[in-house]
Design an enzyme around this catalytic site. Structure first.
Site, PDB file in Angstrom:
ATOM      1  N   SER A 138       3.812  12.390   5.168  1.00 22.12           N
ATOM      2  CA  SER A 138       3.193  11.075   5.616  1.00 22.12           C
ATOM      3  C   SER A 138       4.296  10.194   5.634  1.00 22.12           C
ATOM      4  CB  SER A 138       2.069  10.443   4.631  1.00 22.12           C
ATOM      5  OG  SER A 138       1.751   9.475   4.786  1.00 22.12           O
ATOM      6  N   LYS A 164       2.986  12.849   9.807  1.00 19.97           N
ATOM      7  CA  LYS A 164       1.882  11.917   9.857  1.00 19.97           C
ATOM      8  C   LYS A 164       2.715  10.654   9.765  1.00 19.97           C
ATOM      9  CE  LYS A 164      -1.364  10.172   6.257  1.00 19.97           C
ATOM     10  NZ  LYS A 164      -2.635  10.419   5.708  1.00 19.97           N
ATOM     11  N   LYS A 166       2.422   6.559   9.933  1.00 23.85           N
ATOM     12  CA  LYS A 166       1.726   5.249   9.620  1.00 23.85           C
ATOM     13  C   LYS A 166       1.972   4.253  10.681  1.00 23.85           C
ATOM     14  CE  LYS A 166       0.128   6.459   5.554  1.00 23.85           C
ATOM     15  NZ  LYS A 166      -1.476   6.571   5.130  1.00 23.85           N
ATOM     16  N   ASP A 192      -1.724   7.576  11.238  1.00 19.42           N
ATOM     17  CA  ASP A 192      -2.873   7.076  10.226  1.00 19.42           C
ATOM     18  C   ASP A 192      -2.638   5.623  10.542  1.00 19.42           C
ATOM     19  OD1 ASP A 192      -4.509   6.554   8.027  1.00 19.42           O
ATOM     20  OD2 ASP A 192      -3.326   7.442   6.562  1.00 19.42           O
ATOM     21  N   GLU A 217      -6.046   9.119  12.256  1.00 16.27           N
ATOM     22  CA  GLU A 217      -6.770   8.837  10.845  1.00 16.27           C
ATOM     23  C   GLU A 217      -7.260   7.595  10.973  1.00 16.27           C
ATOM     24  OE1 GLU A 217      -4.623  10.893   7.735  1.00 16.27           O
ATOM     25  OE2 GLU A 217      -5.685   9.744   6.084  1.00 16.27           O
ATOM     26  N   ASP A 242     -10.692   9.096   6.493  1.00 16.22           N
ATOM     27  CA  ASP A 242     -10.117   9.304   5.119  1.00 16.22           C
ATOM     28  C   ASP A 242     -11.072   8.213   4.248  1.00 16.22           C
ATOM     29  OD1 ASP A 242      -8.673   8.733   2.919  1.00 16.22           O
ATOM     30  OD2 ASP A 242      -7.009   8.319   3.916  1.00 16.22           O
ATOM     31  N   LYS A 266      -9.700  13.700  -0.041  1.00 19.85           N
ATOM     32  CA  LYS A 266      -9.020  13.202  -1.305  1.00 19.85           C
ATOM     33  C   LYS A 266     -10.022  13.580  -2.704  1.00 19.85           C
ATOM     34  CE  LYS A 266      -5.760  10.248   1.151  1.00 19.85           C
ATOM     35  NZ  LYS A 266      -5.605   8.853   1.341  1.00 19.85           N
ATOM     36  N   GLY A 294      -3.417  12.672   0.465  1.00 16.31           N
ATOM     37  CA  GLY A 294      -2.420  12.386  -1.153  1.00 16.31           C
ATOM     38  C   GLY A 294      -2.418  11.025  -1.138  1.00 16.31           C
TER      39      GLY A 294
HETATM   40  O1  OSB Z   1      -4.063   6.786   3.982  1.00 21.48           O
HETATM   41  O2  OSB Z   1      -3.642   8.813   3.268  1.00 21.48           O
HETATM   42  C1  OSB Z   1      -3.497   7.648   3.193  1.00 21.48           C
HETATM   43  C2  OSB Z   1      -0.784   6.958   0.364  1.00 21.48           C
HETATM   44  C3  OSB Z   1      -1.360   5.933  -0.364  1.00 21.48           C
HETATM   45  C4  OSB Z   1      -2.807   5.452   0.165  1.00 21.48           C
HETATM   46  C5  OSB Z   1      -3.152   5.981   1.458  1.00 21.48           C
HETATM   47  C6  OSB Z   1      -2.556   6.887   2.004  1.00 21.48           C
HETATM   48  C7  OSB Z   1      -1.507   7.393   1.552  1.00 21.48           C
HETATM   49  C8  OSB Z   1      -0.725   8.491   2.313  1.00 21.48           C
HETATM   50  C9  OSB Z   1       0.456   9.211   1.428  1.00 21.48           C
HETATM   51  O3  OSB Z   1      -0.736   8.768   3.504  1.00 21.48           O
HETATM   52  C10 OSB Z   1      -0.078  10.455   1.315  1.00 21.48           C
HETATM   53  C11 OSB Z   1       1.116  11.291   0.214  1.00 21.48           C
HETATM   54  O4  OSB Z   1       0.737  11.135  -1.011  1.00 21.48           O
HETATM   55  O5  OSB Z   1       2.123  11.511   0.620  1.00 21.48           O
HETATM   56 MG    MG Z   2      -5.095   8.029   5.297  1.00 18.14          MG
END
Ligand code: OSB
Ligand code: MG
Length: 374
Positions: A138, A164, A166, A192, A217, A242, A266, A294
């Site tokens: 991510s 992924k 952001k 995401d 996402e 999510d 999660k 995660g």
């Molecule tokens: O939306 O998936 C998410 C990290 C913190 C809060 C929300 C998210 C995330 C990540 C990181 O996408 C995923 C990771 O732990 O590598």
């Molecule tokens: Mg997410």
């Protein structure tokens, strides 16, 4: 039978190698709440609460989790004889709304205790049937498309099976376009948004459809279902939920309303492994792929995610990146590592969580600690 007798709560402060930015906030140093759980027979397990420092992902934070654990969770569990981890879950749900991340750390820790007691790996105890899991990355919001392309290309070259990205308004179309252009039409990409869009942004969301993403996402509000259903009906790209999936019932709602076609599970967000498995089972029966998300976990939380991701319905690479992607030095040995083929070994031949917790390092990183006893 489990009788938990002691919970030691500790907050540690672990600096990320580089800041992680999502549409709703940024983390530079991860505040992490760890819980060491002990039972009456002297078994113990470390578990991790995934709540963050601020309520930008969910209403919970480290500080609300500390309160919930101290005031309501510990008194319900400590000193009571409980038949199974599932019963820990049920006990914590009865007349007790919300606080799922705080509940999850104890529920998941009780699975680890159960694994220790039965000399089983956590993965095997949960019903995992794979020796390796596929790993994704991510990538946080970058200052410009060039910086993003550099990171995404490096990640693909390292072997990651899913990239992924952001996104948020102002960091979306040109960013995705640049990455798609560089990585090629077949690269496994997704986006995401962490709730950054509204239905009124439909033109941008329709434009994202053209990038042939595996999924988008949580584009809309964190607790929304109805608008996601509206959006999914208009998009080719599968919507993955999510934030909105906080329980089995919300997963059922997603199916009923067709509010999405994929779920990011999660375990911390849904209150633990019992609920995660129920969502997994429902999705498997319904032909909905799931994957393990995660929350920038340390190596302790990662152990739980990897165990869950070894279940058969986890068909898509998870956000279970190796330790070195986040930290200069993790708090477990061995650190979590990814092979060049983008897979990670599930430690199924070791009882418990499968890694050794480095308690000296935890001591060095501890900000506060408190012990709750039966
Ligand atoms: O939306 O998936 C998410 C990290 C913190 C809060 C929300 C998210 C995330 C990540 C990181 O996408 C995923 C990771 O732990 O590598
Ligand atoms: Mg997410």
């Amino acid at each position: 039978m489990i009788r938990l007798t002691r919970l030691t709560l500790r907050e540690i402060s672990l600096p990320l190698k580089e800041p992680f930015r999502i549409s709703s906030g940024e983390v530079t140093t991860r505040r992490i709440l760890l819980v060491r759980i002990e039972d009456a027979d002297g078994y113990h397990a470390w578990a991790e609460c995934v709540a963050g420092g601020a309520p930008n992902y969910s209403p919970e934070t480290i500080d609300t989790a500390r309160l919930a654990l101290t005031e309501w969770i510990a008194p319900r569990i400590l000193g009571h004889t409980i038949a199974s981890p599932k019963e820990v879950h049920d006990t914590l749900q009865r007349d007790f709304r919300g606080h799922r991340m705080a509940k999850a750390v104890v529920e998941m820790g009780s699975w680890a205790i159960e694994a220790e007691r039965s000399e089983s790996s956590l993965a095997n105890l949960l019903g995992g049937d794979r020796d390796r899991v596929e790993v994704g990355i991510s990538i946080g919001i970058q200052d410009n498309p060039e910086a993003l392309v550099e990171r995404a290309a490096a990640a693909l070259a390292e072997g990651y099976r899913k990239i992924k990205i952001k996104i948020r308004p102002g960091a979306d179309l040109p960013y995705l376009e640049a990455v798609r252009e560089t990585l090629g039409p077949d690269a496994p990409m997704m986006a995401d948004a962490n709730n950054a869009y509204m239905l009124a942004d439909i033109d941008v969301l329709l434009a994202i459809d053209a990038f042939n993403l595996i999924m988008i996402e949580q584009p809309l509000a964190w607790d929304d279902m109805a608008r996601h259903a509206d959006l999914q009906a208009r998009l080719q790209t599968p919507v993955c939920l999510d934030e909105s999936i906080t329980s089995l019932e919300r997963a059922e709602d997603m199916l009923t309303l067709r509010a999405g076609r994929i779920i990011n599970i999660k375990p911390g967000r849904v209150g633990g492994f019992s609920e995660s498995r129920a969502i997994h089972d429902l999705c498997r029966k319904s032909g909905i792929p799931v994957w393990c998300g995660g929350m920038l976990e340390s190596g302790i939380g990662r152990a739980y995610n990897v165990a869950l991701a070894s279940l058969p319905g986890f068909k898509i690479p998870g956000d279970t990146s190796p330790s070195a992607r986040y930290w200069e030095r993790d708090i477990v040995d061995p650190e979590w590592a990814m092979d060049a083929d983008g897979t990670m070994a599930v430690p199924r031949d070791r009882p418990g969580i499968g890694v050794t917790v480095n308690e000296d390092r935890i001591d060095d990183l501890t900000v506060w600690s408190t012990t709750l006893e039966a």
